[in-house]
Scaffold this motif. Sequence first.
Motif, mmCIF file in Angstrom:
data_model
loop_
_atom_site.group_PDB
_atom_site.id
_atom_site.type_symbol
_atom_site.label_atom_id
_atom_site.label_comp_id
_atom_site.label_asym_id
_atom_site.label_seq_id
_atom_site.Cartn_x
_atom_site.Cartn_y
_atom_site.Cartn_z
ATOM 1 N N SER A 220 0.845 -1.198 0.000
ATOM 2 C CA SER A 220 0.000 0.000 0.000
ATOM 3 C C SER A 220 0.876 1.242 0.000
ATOM 4 O O SER A 220 2.087 1.155 0.258
ATOM 5 C CB SER A 220 -0.903 0.021 1.243
ATOM 6 N N CYS A 221 0.250 2.378 -0.225
ATOM 7 C CA CYS A 221 0.966 3.657 -0.136
ATOM 8 C C CYS A 221 1.323 3.948 1.317
ATOM 9 O O CYS A 221 2.360 4.544 1.606
ATOM 10 C CB CYS A 221 0.081 4.760 -0.703
ATOM 11 N N THR A 222 0.465 3.503 2.229
ATOM 12 C CA THR A 222 0.732 3.694 3.657
ATOM 13 C C THR A 222 2.018 2.957 4.040
ATOM 14 O O THR A 222 2.887 3.515 4.726
ATOM 15 C CB THR A 222 -0.461 3.159 4.486
ATOM 16 N N THR B 254 -5.212 16.191 4.116
ATOM 17 C CA THR B 254 -4.763 14.962 3.487
ATOM 18 C C THR B 254 -5.485 13.796 4.133
ATOM 19 O O THR B 254 -6.250 13.970 5.084
ATOM 20 C CB THR B 254 -3.231 14.797 3.620
ATOM 21 N N PHE B 255 -5.209 12.600 3.633
ATOM 22 C CA PHE B 255 -5.728 11.392 4.246
ATOM 23 C C PHE B 255 -4.888 11.089 5.493
ATOM 24 O O PHE B 255 -3.691 11.380 5.512
ATOM 25 C CB PHE B 255 -5.657 10.246 3.227
ATOM 26 N N ASP C 254 4.051 12.298 -0.852
ATOM 27 C CA ASP C 254 2.909 11.389 -0.795
ATOM 28 C C ASP C 254 2.190 11.605 -2.129
ATOM 29 O O ASP C 254 1.429 12.563 -2.295
ATOM 30 C CB ASP C 254 2.005 11.720 0.393
ATOM 31 N N ALA D 20 0.065 9.654 -3.645
ATOM 32 C CA ALA D 20 -1.112 8.777 -3.783
ATOM 33 C C ALA D 20 -2.060 9.283 -4.865
ATOM 34 O O ALA D 20 -2.663 8.499 -5.591
ATOM 35 C CB ALA D 20 -1.845 8.672 -2.453
ATOM 36 N N HIS D 21 -2.174 10.622 -4.968
ATOM 37 C CA HIS D 21 -3.099 11.206 -5.947
ATOM 38 C C HIS D 21 -2.451 11.390 -7.313
ATOM 39 O O HIS D 21 -3.151 11.673 -8.278
ATOM 40 C CB HIS D 21 -3.562 12.600 -5.481
ATOM 41 N N SER E 283 -0.036 5.204 -4.597
ATOM 42 C CA SER E 283 -1.101 4.295 -4.158
ATOM 43 C C SER E 283 -1.871 3.718 -5.339
ATOM 44 O O SER E 283 -2.150 4.426 -6.316
ATOM 45 C CB SER E 283 -2.096 5.035 -3.267
ATOM 46 N N LYS F 175 -8.062 5.108 -6.652
ATOM 47 C CA LYS F 175 -6.997 5.944 -7.217
ATOM 48 C C LYS F 175 -7.006 5.873 -8.759
ATOM 49 O O LYS F 175 -7.819 5.161 -9.337
ATOM 50 C CB LYS F 175 -5.647 5.520 -6.637
ATOM 51 N N TYR G 165 -10.553 17.090 2.549
ATOM 52 C CA TYR G 165 -10.707 16.060 3.553
ATOM 53 C C TYR G 165 -11.278 16.710 4.800
ATOM 54 O O TYR G 165 -11.152 17.919 4.969
ATOM 55 C CB TYR G 165 -9.330 15.488 3.925
HETATM 56 C C1 LIG Z 1 -5.114 6.906 -0.590
HETATM 57 C C2 LIG Z 1 -4.137 7.758 0.093
HETATM 58 C C3 LIG Z 1 -3.142 7.225 0.933
HETATM 59 C C4 LIG Z 1 -3.114 5.782 1.335
HETATM 60 O O1 LIG Z 1 -2.964 4.923 0.281
HETATM 61 P P1 LIG Z 1 -3.128 3.345 0.538
HETATM 62 O O2 LIG Z 1 -2.549 2.742 -0.692
HETATM 63 O O3 LIG Z 1 -4.597 3.089 0.680
HETATM 64 O O4 LIG Z 1 -2.375 3.002 1.763
HETATM 65 C C5 LIG Z 1 -2.192 8.072 1.462
HETATM 66 N N1 LIG Z 1 -2.216 9.390 1.202
HETATM 67 C C6 LIG Z 1 -3.163 9.942 0.429
HETATM 68 C C7 LIG Z 1 -3.109 11.415 0.160
HETATM 69 C C8 LIG Z 1 -4.159 9.157 -0.135
HETATM 70 O O5 LIG Z 1 -5.114 9.724 -0.892
#
Ligand SMILES: *Cc1c(COP(=O)(O)O)cnc(C)c1O
Length: 370
Positions: A53-55, A79-80, A152, A154-155, A172, A177, A315
């Motif tokens: 995962s991105c996490t 952010t998330f 980060d 992810a986006h 991510s 996504k 968010y």
């Molecule tokens: C979705 C997201 C994450 C987490 O991604 P995962 O792959 O679900 O762990 C982290 N940061 C942002 C900004 C996200 O939108």
Amino acid sequence: MLLVSEPVLGTEETSALSEVIESGWITMGPRVRAFEEAFAAAHGLSDCIAVSSCTAALHLILLAAGIGPGDEVLVPSLTFAATANSVMYVGAKPVFVDIESLDVPLISPARAEQLCSARTRAVILVHYAGALADRAAWRALANRHGLLLVEDSAHAVGVEGPGTIGDAAAFSFYGNKNMTTGEGGVVTARDPALLERVRLLRGHGMTSGTFARLNSRTPHYDVTLLGFNYRMDELRAAVGLVQLAHLPAWNASRRAFSRLYRRLLDRVCPDVRVPFSDERASSHHIMPALLPAAADRDLVIERLRDAGIQTTIHYRPVHHLTLYRERPDIGPLPVTEEFASRELTLPLHPKMTAADVEHVVNALATALRT
Ligand SMILES: *Cc1c(COP(=O)(O)O)cnc(C)c1O
């Protein structure tokens, strides 16, 4: 119901998954490596490491960089939660930074600089909505204060830039996504030594993986670091390879729909503001809009739902979440607060049509009038 986001999945993914199952090898192996090579090439990167995962990617970057207790890491609150959580995983302290403006809802380099202390070791940028943070401003700040610059991203999948702005980046492939493997992520880093540490940390700190041992003469391995099981598997990598091939076309549709939204909203809902009027480089991950300050957002969400349109909010600020709210010394974040209180995310994904965009804009105009 028109959804905010929807993955594009079809027969190509089904066949790719069948092939993996028929091959008899489903855990990390040659397809994961092929996916890493394809992902790196598509983003102008020399290499990357696929993870669960991105996490996990953010966690491994901070860990591999040696960030830990006593250290501070600057993060946006818009952010998330995973962005800030990753800092907590390594025992460091997230320090929340306000966004630049309502028009540029990205972590502000000027505010970040004011919050730099002797303990600040890193900053995590978020390319909110897929819009890229300012390379020159962030590199200059990172150099001045000796900070590790983490993206980060992810986006921001499928756009060139992420992974080259900072020292390391996390991507991510979660289901909502720009491309998906179900769960999945990627780490990239400029420093090959850092990337190698991430590679070890991804698989328990083991010096060789199961597939490598199968194909070598020796069953021996060593554990040199306290790692995790953050591996990707062959099933996800196979889906990822299919998705990656479609990503440029999907991101082009996202861009076209974003532009159409911007044009129609300007005409039909003139008091709704669309951020990023500078139209910077973007993967157009989501379509954020700012409602007029006086609008009742919950009512607008309900009216749109009645018209068959799902909307969300990106968010609720992380510093408002229970886990973070009670923490001492969270500074004022007035621009984040205002942005988050007025933001509404409209549907944006490659399966929608121009008629859907018109429907959303007209429904929004009606919802705001009544
Ligand atoms: C979705 C997201 C994450 C987490 O991604 P995962 O792959 O679900 O762990 C982290 N940061 C942002 C900004 C996200 O939108």
